[in-house]
Design a protein around this motif. Sequence first.
Motif, PDB file in Angstrom:
ATOM      1  N   MET A 177       0.812  -1.212   0.000  1.00 37.86           N
ATOM      2  CA  MET A 177       0.000   0.000   0.000  1.00 37.86           C
ATOM      3  C   MET A 177       0.849   1.268   0.000  1.00 37.86           C
ATOM      4  O   MET A 177       0.331   2.358  -0.206  1.00 37.86           O
ATOM      5  CB  MET A 177      -0.976  -0.006   1.174  1.00 37.86           C
ATOM      6  N   ILE A 203       1.017   1.200  -4.175  1.00 31.54           N
ATOM      7  CA  ILE A 203      -0.203   1.144  -4.983  1.00 31.54           C
ATOM      8  C   ILE A 203      -1.401   1.489  -4.105  1.00 31.54           C
ATOM      9  O   ILE A 203      -1.297   1.490  -2.875  1.00 31.54           O
ATOM     10  CB  ILE A 203      -0.391  -0.240  -5.651  1.00 31.54           C
ATOM     11  N   SER A 204      -2.513   1.774  -4.740  1.00 31.92           N
ATOM     12  CA  SER A 204      -3.708   2.177  -3.983  1.00 31.92           C
ATOM     13  C   SER A 204      -4.214   1.044  -3.091  1.00 31.92           C
ATOM     14  O   SER A 204      -3.972  -0.139  -3.359  1.00 31.92           O
ATOM     15  CB  SER A 204      -4.816   2.607  -4.943  1.00 31.92           C
ATOM     16  N   MET A 205      -4.920   1.422  -2.039  1.00 33.29           N
ATOM     17  CA  MET A 205      -5.425   0.439  -1.087  1.00 33.29           C
ATOM     18  C   MET A 205      -6.362  -0.558  -1.759  1.00 33.29           C
ATOM     19  O   MET A 205      -6.288  -1.763  -1.506  1.00 33.29           O
ATOM     20  CB  MET A 205      -6.154   1.137   0.061  1.00 33.29           C
ATOM     21  N   GLY A 206      -7.251  -0.087  -2.616  1.00 28.89           N
ATOM     22  CA  GLY A 206      -8.195  -0.986  -3.280  1.00 28.89           C
ATOM     23  C   GLY A 206      -7.505  -2.020  -4.143  1.00 28.89           C
ATOM     24  O   GLY A 206      -7.845  -3.212  -4.113  1.00 28.89           O
ATOM     25  N   THR A 207      -6.513  -1.589  -4.911  1.00 23.98           N
ATOM     26  CA  THR A 207      -5.763  -2.515  -5.757  1.00 23.98           C
ATOM     27  C   THR A 207      -4.970  -3.493  -4.903  1.00 23.98           C
ATOM     28  O   THR A 207      -4.966  -4.701  -5.175  1.00 23.98           O
ATOM     29  CB  THR A 207      -4.827  -1.744  -6.704  1.00 23.98           C
ATOM     30  N   LYS A 213      -4.070  -3.420 -11.466  1.00 21.07           N
ATOM     31  CA  LYS A 213      -2.778  -2.747 -11.317  1.00 21.07           C
ATOM     32  C   LYS A 213      -2.440  -1.944 -12.566  1.00 21.07           C
ATOM     33  O   LYS A 213      -1.974  -0.808 -12.488  1.00 21.07           O
ATOM     34  CB  LYS A 213      -1.683  -3.797 -11.020  1.00 21.07           C
ATOM     35  N   GLY A 233      -5.041   1.041 -12.770  1.00 16.88           N
ATOM     36  CA  GLY A 233      -5.293   1.798 -11.550  1.00 16.88           C
ATOM     37  C   GLY A 233      -4.273   2.876 -11.235  1.00 16.88           C
ATOM     38  O   GLY A 233      -4.524   3.742 -10.431  1.00 16.88           O
ATOM     39  N   GLU A 234      -3.146   2.840 -11.868  1.00 21.81           N
ATOM     40  CA  GLU A 234      -2.100   3.811 -11.508  1.00 21.81           C
ATOM     41  C   GLU A 234      -1.926   4.860 -12.566  1.00 21.81           C
ATOM     42  O   GLU A 234      -2.096   4.764 -13.675  1.00 21.81           O
ATOM     43  CB  GLU A 234      -0.773   3.091 -11.261  1.00 21.81           C
TER      44      GLU A 234
END
Length: 76
Positions: free
Chosen positions: A21, A24-28, A72, A75-76
Amino acid sequence: MGLSIICISFLFSFSLLTAAMQEISMGTAYAVWTGIGSVGATVLGMVFYGESRQASRLFFLALVIAAAVGLKLVGE
């Protein structure tokens, strides 16, 4: 002894989730973490407990992996 192995595994898993985390985002990160757990448990069931290895089951496992990778990538 089994309980201590489980507790150590949980701590190790949570620490890796926390590290992920940071990048990368928490959801991913959570989606990948749960996907790894789901696929891992299913594969272990197939290998050690003789669970079904139907092509459709393997296909859906591949979809779980593809979805985590896709999250992934987009999402970024």
